[in-house]
Design a protein around this motif. Structure first.
Motif, mmCIF file in Angstrom:
data_model
loop_
_atom_site.group_PDB
_atom_site.id
_atom_site.type_symbol
_atom_site.label_atom_id
_atom_site.label_comp_id
_atom_site.label_asym_id
_atom_site.label_seq_id
_atom_site.Cartn_x
_atom_site.Cartn_y
_atom_site.Cartn_z
ATOM 1 N N GLY A 80 0.817 -1.220 0.000
ATOM 2 C CA GLY A 80 0.000 0.000 0.000
ATOM 3 C C GLY A 80 0.844 1.261 0.000
ATOM 4 O O GLY A 80 0.552 2.214 -0.742
ATOM 5 N N SER A 106 2.979 -4.606 8.284
ATOM 6 C CA SER A 106 3.994 -5.535 8.801
ATOM 7 C C SER A 106 5.401 -4.954 8.711
ATOM 8 O O SER A 106 6.304 -5.408 9.420
ATOM 9 C CB SER A 106 3.956 -6.858 8.022
ATOM 10 O OG SER A 106 2.700 -7.455 8.119
ATOM 11 N N CYS A 164 -1.223 -1.787 11.688
ATOM 12 C CA CYS A 164 -0.991 -0.416 12.131
ATOM 13 C C CYS A 164 -0.592 0.368 10.888
ATOM 14 O O CYS A 164 -0.365 -0.240 9.835
ATOM 15 C CB CYS A 164 0.139 -0.377 13.163
ATOM 16 S SG CYS A 164 1.676 -1.130 12.592
ATOM 17 N N TYR A 174 5.585 -15.748 9.357
ATOM 18 C CA TYR A 174 5.752 -14.296 9.306
ATOM 19 C C TYR A 174 5.440 -13.795 7.901
ATOM 20 O O TYR A 174 5.504 -12.611 7.653
ATOM 21 C CB TYR A 174 7.205 -13.905 9.629
ATOM 22 C CG TYR A 174 7.769 -14.539 10.877
ATOM 23 C CD1 TYR A 174 7.629 -13.915 12.105
ATOM 24 C CD2 TYR A 174 8.452 -15.750 10.822
ATOM 25 C CE1 TYR A 174 8.151 -14.487 13.254
ATOM 26 C CE2 TYR A 174 8.976 -16.338 11.963
ATOM 27 C CZ TYR A 174 8.819 -15.702 13.178
ATOM 28 O OH TYR A 174 9.328 -16.277 14.309
ATOM 29 N N ALA A 203 1.320 -8.906 -0.922
ATOM 30 C CA ALA A 203 1.893 -10.257 -0.961
ATOM 31 C C ALA A 203 0.913 -11.303 -1.484
ATOM 32 O O ALA A 203 1.316 -12.429 -1.800
ATOM 33 C CB ALA A 203 2.374 -10.648 0.442
ATOM 34 N N GLY A 205 -2.849 -7.127 2.588
ATOM 35 C CA GLY A 205 -2.083 -8.318 2.987
ATOM 36 C C GLY A 205 -2.775 -9.587 2.516
ATOM 37 O O GLY A 205 -3.951 -9.583 2.151
ATOM 38 N N VAL A 258 7.712 -7.675 -2.432
ATOM 39 C CA VAL A 258 6.417 -6.982 -2.385
ATOM 40 C C VAL A 258 6.587 -5.513 -2.783
ATOM 41 O O VAL A 258 5.801 -4.976 -3.577
ATOM 42 C CB VAL A 258 5.761 -7.105 -0.989
ATOM 43 C CG1 VAL A 258 4.437 -6.347 -0.941
ATOM 44 C CG2 VAL A 258 5.539 -8.560 -0.607
ATOM 45 N N ILE A 265 -11.724 -9.382 1.729
ATOM 46 C CA ILE A 265 -12.499 -8.217 1.264
ATOM 47 C C ILE A 265 -13.119 -8.521 -0.107
ATOM 48 O O ILE A 265 -14.285 -8.217 -0.358
ATOM 49 C CB ILE A 265 -11.606 -6.954 1.191
ATOM 50 C CG1 ILE A 265 -11.055 -6.611 2.574
ATOM 51 C CG2 ILE A 265 -12.377 -5.768 0.613
ATOM 52 C CD1 ILE A 265 -9.928 -5.575 2.566
ATOM 53 N N ARG A 322 -11.396 0.334 8.638
ATOM 54 C CA ARG A 322 -11.401 -1.026 8.085
ATOM 55 C C ARG A 322 -12.345 -1.091 6.897
ATOM 56 O O ARG A 322 -13.551 -0.851 7.042
ATOM 57 C CB ARG A 322 -11.827 -2.028 9.150
ATOM 58 C CG ARG A 322 -11.839 -3.466 8.670
ATOM 59 C CD ARG A 322 -11.934 -4.445 9.816
ATOM 60 N NE ARG A 322 -10.660 -4.597 10.509
ATOM 61 C CZ ARG A 322 -9.711 -5.474 10.160
ATOM 62 N NH1 ARG A 322 -9.897 -6.286 9.126
ATOM 63 N NH2 ARG A 322 -8.587 -5.553 10.831
ATOM 64 N N GLY A 369 -5.607 -0.508 10.970
ATOM 65 C CA GLY A 369 -4.936 -0.401 12.262
ATOM 66 C C GLY A 369 -4.750 1.032 12.713
ATOM 67 O O GLY A 369 -5.079 1.980 11.996
HETATM 68 C C1 LIG Z 1 6.967 -10.233 12.784
HETATM 69 C C2 LIG Z 1 7.269 -10.152 11.307
HETATM 70 C C3 LIG Z 1 8.601 -10.191 10.877
HETATM 71 C C4 LIG Z 1 8.884 -10.121 9.516
HETATM 72 N N1 LIG Z 1 10.184 -10.051 9.125
HETATM 73 C C5 LIG Z 1 10.474 -9.855 7.810
HETATM 74 C C6 LIG Z 1 11.812 -9.634 7.383
HETATM 75 O O1 LIG Z 1 12.734 -9.570 8.197
HETATM 76 N N2 LIG Z 1 12.037 -9.483 6.057
HETATM 77 C C7 LIG Z 1 11.018 -9.546 5.133
HETATM 78 O O2 LIG Z 1 11.299 -9.474 3.933
HETATM 79 N N3 LIG Z 1 9.747 -9.713 5.524
HETATM 80 C C8 LIG Z 1 9.451 -9.839 6.829
HETATM 81 N N4 LIG Z 1 8.152 -9.931 7.226
HETATM 82 C C9 LIG Z 1 7.092 -9.945 6.186
HETATM 83 C C10 LIG Z 1 6.861 -8.610 5.493
HETATM 84 O O3 LIG Z 1 6.786 -7.562 6.419
HETATM 85 C C11 LIG Z 1 5.571 -8.769 4.670
HETATM 86 O O4 LIG Z 1 5.808 -9.777 3.712
HETATM 87 C C12 LIG Z 1 5.132 -7.526 3.935
HETATM 88 O O5 LIG Z 1 5.023 -6.431 4.802
HETATM 89 C C13 LIG Z 1 3.789 -7.816 3.296
HETATM 90 O O6 LIG Z 1 3.282 -6.663 2.720
HETATM 91 P P1 LIG Z 1 1.735 -6.495 2.429
HETATM 92 O O7 LIG Z 1 1.537 -5.169 1.807
HETATM 93 O O8 LIG Z 1 1.236 -7.692 1.741
HETATM 94 O O9 LIG Z 1 1.033 -6.543 3.872
HETATM 95 P P2 LIG Z 1 1.286 -5.748 5.204
HETATM 96 O O10 LIG Z 1 2.614 -5.084 5.209
HETATM 97 O O11 LIG Z 1 0.985 -6.686 6.300
HETATM 98 O O12 LIG Z 1 0.179 -4.607 5.183
HETATM 99 C C14 LIG Z 1 -1.201 -4.858 5.163
HETATM 100 C C15 LIG Z 1 -1.920 -3.717 5.859
HETATM 101 O O13 LIG Z 1 -3.298 -3.745 5.516
HETATM 102 C C16 LIG Z 1 -4.059 -3.430 6.660
HETATM 103 N N5 LIG Z 1 -5.417 -3.988 6.515
HETATM 104 C C17 LIG Z 1 -5.802 -5.274 6.664
HETATM 105 N N6 LIG Z 1 -7.115 -5.393 6.455
HETATM 106 C C18 LIG Z 1 -7.584 -4.162 6.154
HETATM 107 C C19 LIG Z 1 -8.887 -3.647 5.843
HETATM 108 N N7 LIG Z 1 -9.948 -4.454 5.792
HETATM 109 N N8 LIG Z 1 -9.006 -2.320 5.617
HETATM 110 C C20 LIG Z 1 -7.911 -1.502 5.669
HETATM 111 N N9 LIG Z 1 -6.665 -1.940 5.969
HETATM 112 C C21 LIG Z 1 -6.498 -3.262 6.194
HETATM 113 C C22 LIG Z 1 -3.285 -4.080 7.785
HETATM 114 O O14 LIG Z 1 -3.648 -3.543 9.040
HETATM 115 C C23 LIG Z 1 -1.848 -3.806 7.379
HETATM 116 O O15 LIG Z 1 -1.396 -2.593 7.908
HETATM 117 C C24 LIG Z 1 7.834 -10.022 8.568
HETATM 118 C C25 LIG Z 1 6.500 -9.980 9.002
HETATM 119 C C26 LIG Z 1 6.221 -10.039 10.369
HETATM 120 C C27 LIG Z 1 4.799 -9.983 10.809
#
Ligand SMILES: Cc1cc2nc3c(=O)[nH]c(=O)nc-3n(C[C@H](O)[C@H](O)[C@H](O)COP(=O)(O)OP(=O)(O)OC[C@H]3O[C@@H](n4cnc5c(N)ncnc54)[C@H](O)[C@@H]3O)c2cc1C
Lengths: 193, 517
Positions: free
Chosen positions: B46, B110, B106, B456, B490, B271, B505, B278, B230, B66
């Motif tokens: 995002g 992540s 938040c 994770y 992702a 995510g 990502v 959704i 949300r 969040g």
């Molecule tokens: C503890 C932890 C450690 C990690 N360590 C690593 C690392 O060291 N290296 C690495 O490469 N990756 C790591 N990752 C993974 C990496 O952070 C994720 O792969 C990446 O952030 C995924 O991106 P995303 O955009 O798919 O989702 P996210 O970054 O998870 O973002 C999704 C967002 O959407 C929001 N959301 C969900 N539902 C709704 C809704 N209905 N309406 C509005 N908003 C919503 C969520 O609250 C969240 O903020 C880790 C993840 C975790 C949890």
């Protein structure tokens, strides 16, 4: 010993899906603020908690004693010095109603589950050795029993060791940024292209 | 339009913090907003999309479920951070309850709580994407400009010697003794302060998460960000996206307002668990939405050493073993990771009562290895009418590589001098000598609630590909069956990456944003 063959008395109210959602308890177990030992007590000295029934508090206190005999190791007492059960009480206060109901069910079953193989006694009435044997049997038991036990084990242990009073015993430093006076960097500069 | 709907146009970027409309800013029961593009989620996908589109001059609105927690408010207490910064307070799990699926929830998603490890997509994964999903446009060469851009923007660089903490030094030595390839990680961090609290958010903005990089940059280009919001549904008319609707809910769970946004383009970046939910709630996409979920089920393999290690001291992630990364060589990666007290309580079952207290007393002598496998996309995310369900069981196909990764981790610990290696199972199992590895590990079976697994890295639930029968999105990230809906998180990954996914990502989100018309 393995109690895989115990009858499932007491498990009927627990649908598979319902139980599985108890997994969220594991997460919830981590999220209580640290409480203090204070609070009301019954005339026989038992603590009274705002979010736990008397029976739940009794089960959790007994489980804490069995899981964490910390005094024998010179660590702060898990039932005297560190308010493990009060921490769990705070956690219960913050739970969504559905999760809270599940926790109640888990504790209800855990208290009554030994009846079949431990002389029809409840968990809180078992002596130390039997109580420990019961917990171990649950840990290597059926799918339901293992899940239930992992949840309770995590809840008790995390709510003891999350308390900063336990940290010196582990040489754990806790938060450091403030102590070290680490400078903040703020937002990263905007890329030029 | 309501009282809070005024556009926050920050001409200059603030030195710290971020302009975010929060639940506490909203005083009406219904918000009606409009934008050129509405982005659902402010994590890796995002935030990058928001910046890239805002800088092109589009009016961008980011809706994040969040809360907005500024860095200075991070507590460095993992138990508290789970409550404030993680999805389901850190308790998000599969339906069997034996796989914890961790995700940030938040502003910044992540990326705020992650471990900073930064890998490009491995070449053999791109080859798999060509061969199995027809994604011929994705090659190491074609994606290189995207990777380079992200790496530059996020200060990604290899760990320097002082960033290799004691646990990583000890275990590197173990790997070297075994003749295995071991390397320092690259991380998205500036001037790491070695506090060891990455998973609770970086209090001094050294982790280059979306919270302190792409989101402030997007805001500086006029993007608006709403937290506590949300999204429940994507709205469509005549096969085209027209906006979204959802709820503003404050931190106590109080429903503050309903929100409706009118926008001709919707970017899904919630995510890999929430994006398909959704879409299912909106009745959009084909039957592939929610399927093919992968998550890198991981073990944290802890061991006790004769000497103090203090696994919470120093940079959390130092080195990794890539010896077995290629599927032909095992299909797993071993990463040396630090950990704190709460995590120690959760990962192992060293025995109940006295043995557990002894185990915890030995905490300063512990070190750990995280295993990552290239799992098959066997899971499914489903909206069950009133709640989401993550159907994921370790497949029998993946069980051998899980066990191979475990055996390798145990071997590496023992080579490094560990006295006892704890197996991540619900019963107390451990290994103290090389000759016992097979006998002990082979006691583990693939049944629910037997293994202790953490993910994770949720991925793949709206995968892209050229064949509509096997993919939810086309190779440009467009959701099939409706105009104007893009996936940029992702969920899009067609197969599990084996390595930590954030950089992939970021690069894919940038790629998709470049193709948004
Ligand atoms: C503890 C932890 C450690 C990690 N360590 C690593 C690392 O060291 N290296 C690495 O490469 N990756 C790591 N990752 C993974 C990496 O952070 C994720 O792969 C990446 O952030 C995924 O991106 P995303 O955009 O798919 O989702 P996210 O970054 O998870 O973002 C999704 C967002 O959407 C929001 N959301 C969900 N539902 C709704 C809704 N209905 N309406 C509005 N908003 C919503 C969520 O609250 C969240 O903020 C880790 C993840 C975790 C949890």
């Amino acid at each position: 010993m393995n109690n895989n063959n115990l009858p499932t008395a007491g498990l009927e109210p627990l649908t598979r899906r319902g139980f599985l959602r108890a997994a969220t308890l594991t997460g919830m177990a981590l999220t209580a603020g640290c409480a203090s030992l204070g609070g009301r007590r019954t005339p026989n000295g038992e603590a009274v908690y705002a979010h736990l029934s008397e029976e739940e508090a009794r089960v959790l206190t007994r489980l804490t004693e069995i899981l964490l005999p910390t005094e024998q190791f010179g660590l702060p007492s898990s039932t005297g010095e560190v308010p493990t059960v009060a921490n769990i009480n705070d956690m219960a206060g913050d739970m969504a109603p559905q999760t809270r109901d599940l926790m109640a069910m888990v504790l209800w079953i855990f208290e009554r589950r030994p009846m079949a193989s431990f002389r029809f006694s409840r968990f809180t009435r078992l002596d130390d050795e039997e109580a420990l044997r019961y917990v171990r049997a649950m840990q290597s038991g059926t799918f339901f029993e293992r899940g239930l036990m992992t949840t309770l084990h995590t809840a008790v242990c995390v709510n003891y060791w999350r308390d900063s009073r336990t940290w010196p015993g582990l040489d754990y430093h806790g938060p450091v940024t403030g102590i070290w006076g680490v400078r903040r960097l703020g937002n990263a500069p905007m890329p030029t292209a | 339009m309501s009282d809070t709907a005024d556009r926050i146009d920050t001409v200059e970027m603030p030195r710290e913090g971020l302009a975010v409309v929060q639940a506490s800013d909203i005083s009406s029961e219904r918000l009606e907003l409009s934008a050129d593009v509405v982005i659902i989620g402010s994590g890796a996908g995002g935030a990058v999309s928001a910046y890239e589109l805002a800088r092109r001059g589009l009016d961008v609105l980011v809706l994040e479920a969040g809360p907005y927690v500024p860095s200075k408010d991070f507590t460095e207490d993992f138990t508290e951070s789970l409550e404030t910064l993680y999805e389901d307070h850190g308790g998000q799990a599969n339906t069997d309850g034996d796989l914890l699926v961790l995700q940030g929830r938040c502003v910044g998603g992540s990326t705020v709580v992650n471990g900073c490890v930064s890998f490009r997509t491995p070449d053999f994964i791109f080859e798999e994407w060509h061969r199995d999903y027809g994604l011929t446009d994705f090659t190491p060469e074609s994606m290189a400009p995207y990777f380079e851009r992200v790496e530059r923007n996020l200060s990604i660089q290899e760990n320097r010697p002082h960033e290799i903490a004691r646990h990583s030094m000890v275990l590197s030595e173990g790997a070297r003794k075994l003749g295995w390839s071991v390397k320092p990680f690259k991380r998205n961090i500036r001037e790491c302060a070695l506090t060891g609290h990455c998973l609770s958010g970086c209090k001094t903005e050294r982790k280059q998460s979306m919270l302190v990089t792409y989101l402030p940059w997007a805001a500086a280009h006029g993007a608006r960000i709403h937290s506590d919001t949300r999204v429940d549904k994507v709205l469509t008319e005549n096969g085209r996206a027209v906006g979204v609707e959802g709820r503003v809910v404050d931190r106590t769970g109080r429903h503050v307002a309903d929100i409706r946004v009118t926008a001709p383009r919707v970017i899904m970046a919630a995510g890999a668990v929430q994006t398909p939910v959704i879409l299912q709630r909106s009745g959009l996409g084909n039957d592939q939405v929610g399927r093919n979920f992968a998550c890198h089920p991981s073990f944290y393999v802890g061991a006790r050493y004769p000497q103090p290690i203090h696994p919470w001291r120093g940079a959390m992630l130092g080195v990794y073993v890539d010896e077995f990364m290629h599927p032909d060589k095992g299909g797993f990666v071993l990463e040396v990771g630090g950990l704190g007290i709460a995590e120690l309580c959760m990962i192992n079952e060293p025995g109940t009562g006295k043995p557990f207290v002894e185990y915890m007393q030995n905490a300063p002598h512990m070190a750990g290895i995280v295993t990552l496998i290239h799992d098959h996309n066997v899971g499914e995310i489903r909206w069950q009418g009133d709640h989401k369900a993550i159907h994921y069981q370790l497949s029998d196909k993946d069980f051998p590589s899980m066990m191979a990764s475990l055996k390798a981790a145990v071997r590496m610990h023992l080579a490094a001098g560990a006295e006892e290696v704890f197996l991540p199972s619900s019963e107390a199992l451990s290994v103290t000598r090389e000759a016992d590895i097979d006998r002990q590990v082979d006691k583990l079976v693939n049944k629910p609630q037997h293994l202790r697994m953490v993910s994770y890295h949720p991925q793949g639930s709206c995968r892209m590909g050229t064949d509509p029968a096997h993919s939810a999105c086309d190779p440009q990230g467009r959701l099939r069956g409706v105009e104007g809906v893009y996936v940029a998180d992702a969920s899009l990954l067609p197969s599990s990456l084996i390595v930590n996914p954030q950089v992939t990502v970021y690069a894919l989100a940038n790629y998709v944003a470049d193709r948004v018309t």
